[in-house]
Design a protein around this motif. Structure first.
Motif, PDB file in Angstrom:
ATOM      1  N   TRP A   1      -2.745  -5.344 -16.564  1.00  0.00           N
ATOM      2  CA  TRP A   1      -1.701  -4.570 -15.893  1.00  0.00           C
ATOM      3  C   TRP A   1      -1.332  -3.367 -16.759  1.00  0.00           C
ATOM      4  N   PHE A   2      -1.120  -2.226 -16.126  1.00  0.00           N
ATOM      5  CA  PHE A   2      -0.679  -0.994 -16.786  1.00  0.00           C
ATOM      6  C   PHE A   2       0.553  -0.473 -16.056  1.00  0.00           C
ATOM      7  N   LYS A   3       1.407   0.223 -16.842  1.00  0.00           N
ATOM      8  CA  LYS A   3       2.546   0.936 -16.257  1.00  0.00           C
ATOM      9  C   LYS A   3       2.498   2.372 -16.738  1.00  0.00           C
ATOM     10  N   ASP A   4       2.366   3.266 -15.747  1.00  0.00           N
ATOM     11  CA  ASP A   4       2.267   4.696 -16.044  1.00  0.00           C
ATOM     12  C   ASP A   4       1.146   4.976 -17.040  1.00  0.00           C
TER      13      ASP A   4
ATOM     14  N   ILE B   1       0.249   0.430  -7.620  1.00  0.00           N
ATOM     15  CA  ILE B   1       1.425  -0.025  -6.873  1.00  0.00           C
ATOM     16  C   ILE B   1       2.632   0.728  -7.408  1.00  0.00           C
ATOM     17  N   HIS B   2       3.328   1.422  -6.533  1.00  0.00           N
ATOM     18  CA  HIS B   2       4.489   2.227  -6.922  1.00  0.00           C
ATOM     19  C   HIS B   2       5.754   1.440  -6.606  1.00  0.00           C
TER      20      HIS B   2
ATOM     21  N   ARG C   1       0.822  -1.208   0.000  1.00  0.00           N
ATOM     22  CA  ARG C   1       0.000   0.000   0.000  1.00  0.00           C
ATOM     23  C   ARG C   1       0.857   1.260   0.000  1.00  0.00           C
ATOM     24  N   SER C   2       2.132   1.140   0.377  1.00  0.00           N
ATOM     25  CA  SER C   2       3.073   2.249   0.259  1.00  0.00           C
ATOM     26  C   SER C   2       4.068   1.911  -0.842  1.00  0.00           C
ATOM     27  N   LYS C   3       4.958   2.836  -1.142  1.00  0.00           N
ATOM     28  CA  LYS C   3       5.900   2.670  -2.243  1.00  0.00           C
ATOM     29  C   LYS C   3       6.847   1.521  -1.933  1.00  0.00           C
ATOM     30  N   LEU C   4       7.041   0.639  -2.919  1.00  0.00           N
ATOM     31  CA  LEU C   4       7.948  -0.485  -2.798  1.00  0.00           C
ATOM     32  C   LEU C   4       9.309  -0.068  -3.328  1.00  0.00           C
ATOM     33  N   ILE C   5      10.327  -0.070  -2.481  1.00  0.00           N
ATOM     34  CA  ILE C   5      11.680   0.338  -2.846  1.00  0.00           C
ATOM     35  C   ILE C   5      12.557  -0.901  -2.839  1.00  0.00           C
TER      36      ILE C   5
ATOM     37  N   LYS D   1       4.705   3.630 -11.764  1.00  0.00           N
ATOM     38  CA  LYS D   1       3.413   3.288 -11.180  1.00  0.00           C
ATOM     39  C   LYS D   1       2.773   2.176 -11.993  1.00  0.00           C
ATOM     40  N   TYR D   2       2.524   1.049 -11.311  1.00  0.00           N
ATOM     41  CA  TYR D   2       1.880  -0.100 -11.929  1.00  0.00           C
ATOM     42  C   TYR D   2       0.425  -0.129 -11.459  1.00  0.00           C
ATOM     43  N   THR D   3      -0.453  -0.285 -12.411  1.00  0.00           N
ATOM     44  CA  THR D   3      -1.892  -0.286 -12.120  1.00  0.00           C
ATOM     45  C   THR D   3      -2.459  -1.651 -12.479  1.00  0.00           C
ATOM     46  N   LEU D   4      -3.170  -2.267 -11.507  1.00  0.00           N
ATOM     47  CA  LEU D   4      -3.846  -3.545 -11.710  1.00  0.00           C
ATOM     48  C   LEU D   4      -5.336  -3.285 -11.832  1.00  0.00           C
ATOM     49  N   SER D   5      -5.928  -3.802 -12.891  1.00  0.00           N
ATOM     50  CA  SER D   5      -7.360  -3.624 -13.135  1.00  0.00           C
ATOM     51  C   SER D   5      -8.001  -4.992 -13.300  1.00  0.00           C
ATOM     52  N   VAL D   6      -9.082  -5.238 -12.531  1.00  0.00           N
ATOM     53  CA  VAL D   6      -9.885  -6.452 -12.675  1.00  0.00           C
ATOM     54  C   VAL D   6     -11.292  -6.015 -13.091  1.00  0.00           C
ATOM     55  N   GLN D   7     -11.844  -6.669 -14.096  1.00  0.00           N
ATOM     56  CA  GLN D   7     -13.119  -6.242 -14.673  1.00  0.00           C
ATOM     57  C   GLN D   7     -14.007  -7.439 -14.930  1.00  0.00           C
ATOM     58  N   ILE D   8     -15.292  -7.289 -14.576  1.00  0.00           N
ATOM     59  CA  ILE D   8     -16.346  -8.263 -14.876  1.00  0.00           C
ATOM     60  C   ILE D   8     -17.476  -7.484 -15.526  1.00  0.00           C
TER      61      ILE D   8
END
Length: 1279
Positions: A965-968, A1016-1017, A938-942, A1000-1007
């Motif tokens: 999955w998306f990046k930026d 997720i950073h 939930r916080s930035k992953l370093i 920034k990685y974005t996870l999208s789940v869709q139904i």
């Protein structure tokens, strides 16, 4: 003689002073008669001591004569055994004399105390013992005694700690066992703790002084008592040494060596002659399934040792078998959960074979696997459990071979530890622990005291749920504060409970009221907690509801309503909330009409009435003296029902009744139609001026009945009746029997006890044991209310017995008679916890747990069946039984409501079915998509460059959602980033992280049209580059100012500081000046004048310092202000010269064996070459010689020279300009034999001009000035 257990307040205070402290060491010489004479008391103590000392000395002389002079006692000299017996006898006489002196001393000092004989089991109760008051008990050896101490804890915040001590320091708690037993209980109503110490079969070693101590924080109290033991009269033993044995028959709890037993007469016990039976012959002829029964019958406890011996006996006498080439081993051992193989070799490979377990044939299944390879036959038992602990047989034709399998249980460990709990008073508290095995036994303790069904009462409850064990405290109080422990046979855990007082806020208090007659009075208050209840009191007495007085509690408001107020209602009213030290008070004032009849003062003064009690009617002229009718003030409100007093059998009842009346009334107590007049005895009446007390000591069942008290005087009579009820523990339950059995269970029934003790039966406690064993196992800790109980977790094929205890409000009954032996065996029960895991348009996924009861055949698999709701036509879904605990039924009609059930199958057949309670609609269940982001993401992953990245993100949703999955903001297409997605989670992994992977990685789940997303950073970092443009900007005094610019590459994270180092240009050694400097500039101080410095700077981020530093372009030169030095032109000087020795070699005389050295000094430039020679021969790389050259000083070290190392040594120096040489003579002498180094420290130098030298002969002294030798006497120089 007063009884020791009577309370101190039951008797008047003693008129005599208390006895002095008792002697700490008490002896019991019951066979020695000690006549009591007054003459002994008049002797001075010193004369008595001298007399006893003389007797002891005479006895010691007798012992010496017996052992040293053979002619005095020739018979004793010939027999060593008689000499030892006589020595022991003399020692015992010495002990008797000492004991006699102690007895006389106690008689003289008056230290004796009254004794209480205990010819039968005694229950001594000690209350209110203070100071040095001591009670003595005279007990009979072999009997039992119980000491009881009661502690009032009404004013204590925590549970008190009780210790039983013997002598000064011996804590008897560490000796608990068969001989010493301890018990404690707590009465919640009276808040009294009862502690009991029982001595089973009293022995002589139990005699002595005892003390019980109770402590609670800063409070402490103690009670002391003495115990004397009177032995049973027996005849003297023939062999006196046999009396040297430990007292008691408690095994490991036995006492010390009891010498006093030698002085007692003991009877000879005629042992019954038993016929000798050869157990091994019986075992050799018996079957293995009967081994355990025979072992218990003849007292054999080591079963494994018994089997090993039988195995060796069979080897000695082998019997040839026509069917078996190799039989089964006598016994096998296996850990629980593991598998084991039983193998034999048969003579005929085609012969049929059978395997039997406890006499029943075993069928092949998933648990039992049969293998046949050539002549070898193997039975494999998978996942062994306690039910597999049995006897096995292998049958080939008419021949059999037997074996026994022992299943070992692993230690139970704690998988989930206890957590500390912080709560407030009145709340429910649960301590939960999880263990590694289901059904394991755990032990709970609080502050060192075990919590079980005996000590828990209604306050604690124990709950088991599979592997979880829960300790429940219903309503926490301050007394529950402490440390709680849970123990298993393989681990322990602890947690602390903190309880705070619940704060209660008063929102509205009650107010004073003034009302008139027949009006209504309402007291009202409001508190902050709606759950709080309370009580109303009037003048300290609880108000009871009636038709005129009503009490209501609605939410946070409490009301007391009094209709038609009377004058008697006036007073102080108080509301007390339950569980809080808080009270709300108000006053009710009654306003009524006051009428006073006028009476002349003189006439009124003649009357006996006070002026405030003047009658309303004229008084008669003939006045009689005032008489007050008698009145009985009997308060039985605290006893429950009105005028009913309940007493526990064996306890004491004391009922104090206050009586008023003028003149003093006469009191008469009646039981039924019989008058009670005894002033002494167990049932008695104690009468005072205004108080009459009815006392029953040790209440019995016959004391129950109706009692009445009548008081009379000339003014009238008053009478009160009451009922005394005697309650006791119930009788044992009756007719305990087993009605049905299962594989590992049995159903037990019994009849309630014939007498419930006068109190309703709360429930029952059950115990079981194996036939032949003496150890009973508790089956329940909470009271069980029904008279039918299903006992579980038993071993199939083993005989058991059961017994039952009845429990009421007083205690636990004696155990019932044992049930008839029964053996559990049954097929598998139905599967458990059948649930629906997933539903689609045509399928339904089910899951369940294995059956609680598994038969001897184990489980071969499960069969799943289904049918439409309202129909009874069940369709089997699977052709073959499935081994897993889940299954998906396919091909179901869409929209139909279906019922499902699961059946376990084994060799015994089908189990009862486990059926779903409700029908399932076959339709896809829509579930909104939801992403469950882990807390660490939930916080930035370093992460560092080169490390692995593995992100597991669970989600939910039905039907299966589409994961993207998306990046930026752009779909992720990087081939170095891997993605794996399942139905419940998605994984993003990077094998070697690079800085380009940051973002920034974005996870999208869709139904369908529903979706959820999460960001997720990720930041990939590394060490920064070096700072740039490092330069010295200014130099003043001993300081230098530096400046630089941040590095071009910050490592993909912020620069958190810089490290600055300096180096002197002469030494080039770097020293750190500053660390974690945040600014891109600094000032370096404390530089040395005349030196030139260079500087370098490292950049720092979260990964550490940069690998390369930034070096300053210029240097800082520290000069002295105002001083300019113009050095003259340097003129090089020619320093070349030929070698020349500045210090020659000196002749030496040394002692052989001692390392020596010869040295000289040389100069020359260029540096000359040095050559050492002995007798004109060059010394090469001989390890005996060590050549050194330090700044022109040449040294030749000779290691431990011998006589052959003497001669002429020379040193030659050579360079391009010439050479030089020096020589010396070295003399090596042998060590003189007269030389003793012991005298070195004793020699004393006579004068500073003299020195000691050593030659081949003795020491000589040479004068440094004249060189003359002299040989003075050695004694002149010895201190």
């Amino acid at each position: 003689m007063p009884e020791p257990q009577k309370p101190a307040d039951s008797y008047p205070p003693p008129l005599t002073p208390p006895p002095p402290p008792r002697n700490r060491r008490s002896h019991n010489w019951s066979s020695v008669a000690l006549p009591h004479t007054e003459a002994i008391i008049e002797f001075p103590q010193i004369i008595i001591i001298l007399i006893f000392l003389i007797l002891i000395i005479i006895l010691i002389l007798i012992i010496i004569i017996i052992h040293k002079i053979p002619c005095v006692f020739p018979l004793i000299q010939r027999s060593q055994q008689r000499r030892r017996n006589l020595s022991v006898f003399v020692a015992l006489i010495c002990s008797s004399v000492i004991h006699l002196f102690n007895a006389r001393h106690r008689t003289c000092t008056g230290g004796g105390s009254s004794d209480v004989r205990a010819d039968r089991p005694v229950r001594a109760e000690a209350r209110e013992c203070h100071g040095d008051k001591s009670v003595s008990f005279l007990l009979v050896a072999g009997k039992d005694i119980t000491f009881v101490a009661k502690v009032d804890s009404s004013n204590l915040l925590r549970k008190p700690t009780m210790k039983w001590l013997k002598g000064k320091w011996l804590d008897l708690g560490s000796k608990a066992g068969k001989h010493l037993q301890f018990k404690e209980s707590y009465d919640r109503n009276t808040k009294i703790y009862t502690y009991e110490m029982s001595i089973i079969k009293v022995v002589d070693g139990d005699a002595g002084g005892y003390r019980c101590e109770v402590t609670s924080k800063d409070k402490c109290d103690s009670c002391t008592f003495d115990v004397s033991v009177q032995a049973v009269q027996e005849e003297q033993q023939d062999n006196i040494l046999e009396a040297f044995k430990r007292s008691g028959d408690a095994g490991e709890d036995a006492g010390d060596l009891d010498f006093s037993a030698l002085l007692k007469k003991r009877e000879k016990k005629q042992e019954e002659v038993k016929e000798e039976v050869d157990v091994w012959e019986i075992l050799k002829e018996a079957k293995p399934c009967d081994y355990e029964k025979i072992a218990f019958e003849y007292g054999i406890t080591d079963l494994r040792g018994m089997l090993k011996r039988l195995k060796k006996m069979k080897k000695v006498e082998p019997k040839k078998s026509d069917a078996f080439l190799r039989k089964l081993d006598p016994a096998y051992s296996v850990d629980k959960g593991k598998k084991i193989q039983l193998s034999v070799e048969v003579a005929d490979p085609n012969a049929p074979i059978k395997w039997l377990k406890n006499g029943q044939e075993i069928k092949p299944s998933a648990k039992y696997v049969f293998e046949s390879v050539g002549n070898k036959r193997t039975l494999t038992i998978n996942k062994c459990n306690l039910s597999d602990d049995a006897a096995y047989e292998c049958v080939v034709g008419e021949e059999k071979c037997f074996t026994e399998v022992f299943v070992k249980e692993p230690p139970v460990t704690i998988t989930k530890l206890l957590d500390d709990v912080h709560t407030v008073v009145g709340e429910k508290v649960e301590f939960e622990v999880e263990v590694s095995e289901e059904g394991a036994n755990v032990r709970w303790m609080k502050d060192g005291f075990e919590l079980n069904r005996d000590t828990a009462g209604s306050k604690y409850r124990f709950k088991k749920d599979g592997k979880r064990h829960i300790l429940i405290i219903n309503e926490a109080t301050k007394e529950d504060i402490g440390m709680y422990h849970v123990f298993t046979n393989g681990g322990e855990s602890k947690a602390e409970l903190e309880v705070e007082d619940k704060e209660l806020e008063v929102l509205q208090s009650i107010a004073d009221l003034t009302v008139k007659a027949a009006e209504q009075a309402v007291f009202k208050c409001e508190v902050s907690d709606e759950k709080v209840t309370g009580k109303w009191f009037k003048d300290g007495v609880e108000v009871q509801p009636s038709n005129r007085i009503k009490m209501t509690h609605i939410g946070r408001t409490h009301k007391l309503t009094i209709d038609e107020v009377k004058p008697s209602d006036a007073g102080d009213y108080t509301f007390v909330p339950d569980g809080y030290a808080l009270s709300l008070s108000a006053k009710l004032n009654f306003l009524g009409e006051i009428k006073i009849d006028y009476v002349p003062r003189q006439e009124a003064s003649k009357q006996k009435y006070p002026f405030w009690r003047l009658p309303s009617k004229p008084l008669s002229s003939h006045y009689l003296p005032m008489k007050d009718p008698p009145k009985i003030h009997l308060d039985t409100s605290s006893t429950g029902n009105k005028n009913t007093i309940t007493v526990v059998a064996g306890n004491k009842l004391r009922l104090d009744v206050e009586i008023t009346g003028e003149p003093a009334p006469t009191v008469c107590w009646m039981k039924g139609d019989t008058e009670v007049t005894e002033a002494e005895g167990r049932v008695r009446i104690e009468t005072r001026k205004t108080l009459s007390s009815f006392v029953i000591e040790g209440a019995e069942k016959e004391d129950e009945g109706f009692y009445s008290i009548t008081v009379t005087n000339p003014a009238g009579e008053d009478k009160a009746e009451l009922f005394v009820k005697i309650v006791d523990v119930p009788n044992p339950p009756e007719n305990v029997k087993c009605t049905s059995v299962g594989e590992d269970s049995a159903t037990i029934t019994w009849d309630p006890p014939s007498f419930d003790g006068g109190v309703p039966i709360k429930g029952y406690l059950m115990e079981r044991k194996k036939v032949g064993s003496s150890r009973w196992t508790k089956l329940n800790f909470d009271v069980y209310e029904s008279t039918t109980y299903e006992a579980k977790k038993m071993i199939e094929g083993v005989l058991y017995e059961m017994r039952v205890f009845a429990v009421n409000g007083i205690g636990i009954s004696q155990p019932s008679g044992n049930s008839k032996p029964f053996m559990p065996i049954a097929p598998t029960s139905e599967p458990t916890r059948l649930t629906v895991d997933d539903v689609t348009d045509t399928t339904c996924a089910l899951k369940w747990r294995p059956p609680e009861k598994i038969g001897a055949g184990g489980i071969d698999g499960y069969i799943i069946e289904y049918c439409k709701e309202g129909s009874d036509q069940w369709v089997q879904a699977n052709e073959e039984p499935v081994g897993k605990n889940q299954y998906r039924v396919k091909g179901l009609p869409v929209g139909e409501k279906m019922l499902f059930r699961v059946v376990a199958v084994n060799i015994a057949g089908r189990s009862p079915p486990a059926t779903l309670s409700q029908a399932v609609t076959i339709r896809e269940i829509m579930e909104n998509p939801k992403i469950r982001v882990p807390r660490n993401l939930r916080s930035k992953l370093i992460t560092l460059v080169g490390e692995k990245v593995n992100l597991v993100i669970p989600f939910q949703g039905k039907p299966r959602p589409v994961v993207t999955w998306f990046k930026d903001g752009v779909p992720l297409e990087d081939k170095t980033v891997g993605i794996r997605t399942s139905g419940v989670d998605t994984i993003l992994f990077i094998r070697s992280a690079e800085r380009t992977h940051s973002g920034k990685y974005t996870l999208s789940v869709q139904i369908e049209n529903m979706s959820d997303s999460a960001d997720i950073h990720i930041q990939v970092v590394e060490k920064p580059g070096p700072p740039i443009a490092v330069q010295v900007t200014e130099v003043w005094g001993f300081n230098a100012a530096l400046e630089w610019k941040p590095p071009k590459d910050d490592g993909n994270c912020d620069i958190i500081g810089y490290a600055i180092q300096k180096a002197d240009m002469k030494t080039k050694e770097w020293f750190t000046v500053y660390e974690h400097n945040r600014r891109p500039s600094c000032t370096v101080s404390d530089l040395v004048m005349g030196n030139e410095y260079s500087f370098r700077v490292y950049a720092e981020n979260i990964c550490g310092l940069s690998d390369e530093p930034g070096v300053s372009k210029n240097t800082a030169i520290i000069t002295k202000t105002g001083l300019a030095y113009n050095p003259p032109p340097f003129k090089e000087k020619d320093i070349t010269s030929s070698p020349k020795f500045t210090a020659p070699l000196v002749d030496r005389s040394v002692v052989a064996g001692y390392t020596t050295a010869i040295s000289c000094a040389v100069r020359g430039y260029p540096k000359p070459k040095i050559i050492w020679m002995k007798n004109n021969m060059i010394i090469g790389e001989d390890p005996k010689y060590l050549m050194q050259n330090k700044q022109g000083v040449l040294t030749l070290n000779i290691r431990k020279p011998s006589m052959f190392d003497g001669g002429r040594y020379s040193c030659r120096a050579i360079n391009d300009l010439g050479e030089d040489e020096v020589q010396c003579k070295l003399e090596v002498r042998g060590t003189p034999p007269e030389l003793h180094f012991l005298y070195y420290h004793s020699l004393k130098v006579v004068s500073e001009s003299a020195a000691w030298t050593r030659i081949a002969g003795p020491f000589q002294m040479a004068d440094a000035a004249t060189g003359a030798n002299s040989a003075p006497s050695l004694c002149h120089h010895v201190n």
